[in-house]
Design a protein around this motif. Structure first.
Motif, PDB file in Angstrom:
ATOM      1  N   ASP A   2      -7.267   6.615   5.472  1.00 17.04           N
ATOM      2  CA  ASP A   2      -8.155   6.041   4.477  1.00 17.04           C
ATOM      3  C   ASP A   2      -7.334   5.295   3.424  1.00 17.04           C
ATOM      4  O   ASP A   2      -6.103   5.303   3.431  1.00 17.04           O
ATOM      5  CB  ASP A   2      -9.033   7.117   3.855  1.00 17.04           C
ATOM      6  CG  ASP A   2      -8.226   8.247   3.238  1.00 17.04           C
ATOM      7  OD1 ASP A   2      -7.010   8.303   3.478  1.00 17.04           O
ATOM      8  OD2 ASP A   2      -8.814   9.072   2.513  1.00 17.04           O
ATOM      9  N   ASN A   3      -8.012   4.636   2.516  1.00 13.52           N
ATOM     10  CA  ASN A   3      -7.337   3.788   1.517  1.00 13.52           C
ATOM     11  C   ASN A   3      -6.435   4.581   0.581  1.00 13.52           C
ATOM     12  O   ASN A   3      -5.377   4.104   0.186  1.00 13.52           O
ATOM     13  CB  ASN A   3      -8.374   3.009   0.711  1.00 13.52           C
ATOM     14  CG  ASN A   3      -9.098   1.984   1.549  1.00 13.52           C
ATOM     15  OD1 ASN A   3      -8.595   1.565   2.588  1.00 13.52           O
ATOM     16  ND2 ASN A   3     -10.288   1.600   1.117  1.00 13.52           N
ATOM     17  N   GLU A   4      -6.863   5.784   0.212  1.00 14.80           N
ATOM     18  CA  GLU A   4      -6.046   6.592  -0.695  1.00 14.80           C
ATOM     19  C   GLU A   4      -4.737   6.998  -0.030  1.00 14.80           C
ATOM     20  O   GLU A   4      -3.689   7.024  -0.669  1.00 14.80           O
ATOM     21  CB  GLU A   4      -6.810   7.849  -1.146  1.00 14.80           C
ATOM     22  CG  GLU A   4      -7.994   7.566  -2.043  1.00 14.80           C
ATOM     23  CD  GLU A   4      -9.254   7.240  -1.274  1.00 14.80           C
ATOM     24  OE1 GLU A   4      -9.304   7.483  -0.045  1.00 14.80           O
ATOM     25  OE2 GLU A   4     -10.193   6.717  -1.892  1.00 14.80           O
ATOM     26  N   THR A   5      -4.783   7.294   1.243  1.00 13.23           N
ATOM     27  CA  THR A   5      -3.576   7.675   1.961  1.00 13.23           C
ATOM     28  C   THR A   5      -2.613   6.499   2.080  1.00 13.23           C
ATOM     29  O   THR A   5      -1.405   6.651   1.895  1.00 13.23           O
ATOM     30  CB  THR A   5      -3.935   8.209   3.361  1.00 13.23           C
ATOM     31  OG1 THR A   5      -4.892   9.256   3.215  1.00 13.23           O
ATOM     32  CG2 THR A   5      -2.722   8.725   4.083  1.00 13.23           C
ATOM     33  N   VAL A   6      -3.144   5.330   2.370  1.00 17.17           N
ATOM     34  CA  VAL A   6      -2.297   4.138   2.460  1.00 17.17           C
ATOM     35  C   VAL A   6      -1.661   3.835   1.105  1.00 17.17           C
ATOM     36  O   VAL A   6      -0.470   3.510   1.029  1.00 17.17           O
ATOM     37  CB  VAL A   6      -3.113   2.934   2.972  1.00 17.17           C
ATOM     38  CG1 VAL A   6      -2.305   1.650   2.903  1.00 17.17           C
ATOM     39  CG2 VAL A   6      -3.593   3.182   4.385  1.00 17.17           C
ATOM     40  N   ALA A   7      -2.433   3.965   0.041  1.00 15.31           N
ATOM     41  CA  ALA A   7      -1.882   3.735  -1.293  1.00 15.31           C
ATOM     42  C   ALA A   7      -0.789   4.745  -1.617  1.00 15.31           C
ATOM     43  O   ALA A   7       0.245   4.388  -2.199  1.00 15.31           O
ATOM     44  CB  ALA A   7      -2.997   3.809  -2.341  1.00 15.31           C
TER      45      ALA A   7
END
Length: 89
Positions: A2-7
């Protein structure tokens, strides 16, 4: 992912890239030692992320190791795109 993990992976990779470049300025390291340093810092970054954000151990170690693997690429991307260099270079 998800986006939080990529960030989180990108933030860990940037921190590892800066730390490893500072370490290279003070200590002469081989390529293998630099890669081992990046992976070790990635595992530590994953453990710190687990303590801050919660979650299970395996997924946070995965995030940290991914950040460690991506760190040299992130550093090269930043230096070429934004013309950034550490004063030691």
């Amino acid at each position: 992912m998800d986006n939080e993990t990529v960030a989180l992976v990108v933030v860990i990779a940037i921190a590892i890239a800066v730390i490893s470049e500072i370490a290279k300025a003070f200590v002469k390291l081989t390529a293998e030692q630099i890669h081992l340093l990046n992976l070790s810092l990635g595992v530590v970054g994953g453990i710190i992320a687990m303590q801050i954000f919660g979650g299970d151990f395996a997924s946070n170690i995965y995030v940290g190791v991914t950040g460690g693997i991506a760190a040299p690429g992130i550093y090269e991307l930043a230096t070429k795109l934004f013309k950034l260099r550490l004063p030691t270079e």
